[in-house]
Design a protein around this motif. Structure first.
Motif, PDB file in Angstrom:
ATOM      1  N   LEU A 148      -4.925 -16.261  -1.877  1.00  0.00           N
ATOM      2  CA  LEU A 148      -4.484 -15.360  -2.938  1.00  0.00           C
ATOM      3  C   LEU A 148      -5.473 -14.229  -3.193  1.00  0.00           C
ATOM      4  O   LEU A 148      -5.055 -13.094  -3.451  1.00  0.00           O
ATOM      5  CB  LEU A 148      -4.253 -16.154  -4.223  1.00  0.00           C
ATOM      6  N   SER A 149      -6.758 -14.507  -3.133  1.00  0.00           N
ATOM      7  CA  SER A 149      -7.738 -13.466  -3.430  1.00  0.00           C
ATOM      8  C   SER A 149      -7.754 -12.380  -2.362  1.00  0.00           C
ATOM      9  O   SER A 149      -8.178 -11.256  -2.623  1.00  0.00           O
ATOM     10  CB  SER A 149      -9.138 -14.071  -3.573  1.00  0.00           C
ATOM     11  N   SER A 150      -7.276 -12.705  -1.168  1.00  0.00           N
ATOM     12  CA  SER A 150      -7.266 -11.700  -0.096  1.00  0.00           C
ATOM     13  C   SER A 150      -6.007 -10.841  -0.112  1.00  0.00           C
ATOM     14  O   SER A 150      -5.907  -9.899   0.683  1.00  0.00           O
ATOM     15  CB  SER A 150      -7.411 -12.386   1.266  1.00  0.00           C
ATOM     16  N   VAL A 167     -13.911  -4.060   1.201  1.00  0.00           N
ATOM     17  CA  VAL A 167     -12.795  -3.611   2.053  1.00  0.00           C
ATOM     18  C   VAL A 167     -11.854  -2.775   1.183  1.00  0.00           C
ATOM     19  O   VAL A 167     -10.857  -3.278   0.657  1.00  0.00           O
ATOM     20  CB  VAL A 167     -12.036  -4.810   2.668  1.00  0.00           C
ATOM     21  N   PRO A 168     -12.135  -1.501   1.025  1.00  0.00           N
ATOM     22  CA  PRO A 168     -11.315  -0.659   0.139  1.00  0.00           C
ATOM     23  C   PRO A 168      -9.864  -0.518   0.612  1.00  0.00           C
ATOM     24  O   PRO A 168      -8.970  -0.322  -0.208  1.00  0.00           O
ATOM     25  CB  PRO A 168     -12.035   0.701   0.162  1.00  0.00           C
ATOM     26  N   HIS A 212       0.826  -1.201   0.000  1.00  0.00           N
ATOM     27  CA  HIS A 212       0.000   0.000   0.000  1.00  0.00           C
ATOM     28  C   HIS A 212       0.863   1.255   0.000  1.00  0.00           C
ATOM     29  O   HIS A 212       0.532   2.259  -0.658  1.00  0.00           O
ATOM     30  CB  HIS A 212      -0.911  -0.017   1.226  1.00  0.00           C
ATOM     31  N   LEU A 213       1.971   1.222   0.730  1.00  0.00           N
ATOM     32  CA  LEU A 213       2.824   2.401   0.871  1.00  0.00           C
ATOM     33  C   LEU A 213       3.815   2.558  -0.281  1.00  0.00           C
ATOM     34  O   LEU A 213       4.102   3.678  -0.694  1.00  0.00           O
ATOM     35  CB  LEU A 213       3.584   2.341   2.197  1.00  0.00           C
ATOM     36  N   SER A 214       4.343   1.434  -0.782  1.00  0.00           N
ATOM     37  CA  SER A 214       5.414   1.568  -1.767  1.00  0.00           C
ATOM     38  C   SER A 214       5.285   0.646  -2.969  1.00  0.00           C
ATOM     39  O   SER A 214       6.175   0.654  -3.826  1.00  0.00           O
ATOM     40  CB  SER A 214       6.771   1.306  -1.100  1.00  0.00           C
TER      41      SER A 214
END
Length: 452
Positions: free
Chosen positions: A330-332, A265-266, A82-84
């Motif tokens: 994997l989907s999560s 869950v965005p 998410h950060l990089s």
């Protein structure tokens, strides 16, 4: 006399022939100087990666409580991406897209991110594979070489394909399949022969480098010997329908659950937390940890692995349980790949089908091993070669038949949504020229919504 020889020399066009051969030799040397160090780098990283997977798997076996930290590990990986890592979130699909339409390239940080993310997934017990990591390592390193050498778009495309071949060939020990996979995975119904020799060279160098570091691949043996006659080939073809349909179910379940989680869950880092909790719940529900990790090692002597399905015992529902564990993982948002779990699912399904067809379990386990992957990835040629490399040429014909039938039966879906449909599997599908599998899914969803 001199004029006569000069005229003869011109007529034979020897000068042009020599110039062309000289240019060809220079091109070969140039590509060799690029491919060998690039593929050796990829092979070295794959060796380190495979060693790391083996090490963390054994750590998890020694410390079973690590499973309860799977949500924490998932959050850490999700937060890191998410950060990089948003620019490399596409993974294998990003590499395929860059080969089709070169743009910003494949960021070099994809390599450490996917390496770390996959190791963490396996340390805590996620059910994932290793092909995705190997392909992304190869694509990232190849793209880095291309930028450093300032290659043009066309040569960068070829180099990215060789990166895929090097990673795939090194991580599975199947260089021919790795080379063909890199040529075949880009588009359904079309093989990119322009990169044939570079991909083979890269796959061989990647595999040899990985072996030189002392990495050994699993050896699968078919103990039973049955004649390869028309009856066995027919049985393999019928079983290929089941392999193709299960490959289709795996891909669609993975995409559907992944899309649903993204909608509800965005915030990305929370999705693997949910997936981790779900995996822990599944362990308690089924009462075993045999479906965690790669499926190549077992925590206990009687535990299930891929090798188990080549034995005489039948395991009717192991394929479905491994499919469920892998789709949830994997989907999560956990990292890794789909292929080794697909090997497990395919071998387990072949093992379950064997008694119904009156065929030894080992024979159908080997056929399912590669055929289900052929259906899910739309790569029947690569999977046929893989079957021959892994199991020998004795069962090449039933393996090929099952792979091609599975490919036809899996439809216009697959684990790589950036694949293009160059030649539709069935005519009149209504797809636009060179539509991607993602476009095909969108089109099917739109038609379902408008159906009365």
């Amino acid at each position: 006399m001199r004029a006569t020889f000069r005229n003869l020399f011109d007529d034979l066009n020897v000068a042009a022939f020599v110039r062309n051969r000289h240019g060809h030799a220079v091109s070969v040397l140039r590509w060799a100087l690029i491919l060998v160090p690039m593929a050796a780098t990829v092979g070295t990283l794959c060796a380190a990666f495979l060693w790391s997977l083996d090490a963390v798997t054994r750590v998890r076996f020694a410390a079973p409580w690590l499973l309860y930290l799977l949500p924490v590990g998932g959050f850490a990986v999700g937060l890191l991406y998410h950060l990089s890592g948003r620019s490399v979130e596409g993974g294998n699909n990003l590499i395929v897209e860059q080969i089709h339409e070169p743009g910003g390239g494949v960021p070099l940080r994809m390599a450490p991110l996917i390496f770390f993310g996959t190791v963490v997934t396996h340390l805590f017990g996620g059910s994932a594979g290793r092909e995705g990591t190997a392909v992304q390592l190869g694509g990232s390193i190849a793209s880095g070489f291309g930028r450093a050498l300032k290659l043009d778009a066309e040569n960068t495309q070829v180099l990215l394909m060789t990166g895929i071949a090097a990673g795939f060939g090194a991580v599975f020990g199947t260089p021919i399949a790795g080379a063909v996979f890199a040529l075949e995975v880009l588009a359904i119904g079309r093989v990119e022969y322009r990169a044939l020799v570079p991909c083979l060279v890269a796959a061989l160098v990647g595999d040899w480098t990985c072996l030189a570091w002392g990495i050994h691949h699993g050896v699968y043996r078919i103990d039973a010997v049955v004649p390869v006659d028309a009856l066995l080939v027919a049985k393999a073809g019928i079983a290929g329908v089941a392999f193709g349909l299960v490959g289709l179910a795996f891909a669609e379940a993975n995409h559907a659950l992944g899309g649903w989680l993204k909608r509800i869950v965005p915030y990305g880092p929370l999705r693997p937390v949910i997936g981790g909790v779900a995996v822990i719940a599944l362990v308690y529900l089924v009462g075993t940890r045999d479906y965690l990790g790669l499926g190549t090692l077992a925590a206990t002597p009687g535990g299930l692995t891929i090798f188990s399905f080549f034995g005489p015992d039948t395991h009717p529902w192991s394929w479905a349980l491994k499919l469920l564990f892998t789709v949830v993982t994997l989907s999560s948002g956990f990292k890794g790949g789909e292929v080794t779990p697909l090997f497990f699912i395919g071998a387990a399904l072949g093992n379950a089908l064997a008694p119904m067809f009156g065929v030894p379990t080992g024979v159908f386990a080997a056929i399912g091993f590669v055929a289900l992957f052929a259906g899910a990835a739309n790569t029947p040629l690569a999977c046929t070669f893989m079957g021959i490399e892994l199991f020998g040429a004795a069962y090449a014909v039933p393996i090929a038949v099952a792979c091609f039938v599975a490919y036809l039966c899996s439809g216009h879906t697959g684990i790589y949504l950036s694949q293009r449909v160059a030649v539709p599997k069935v005519p009149g599908g209504g797809l636009a020229p060179n539509a991607t599998l993602r476009d095909a899914r969108t089109d099917r969803a739109a038609r379902r919504r408008t159906r009365p």
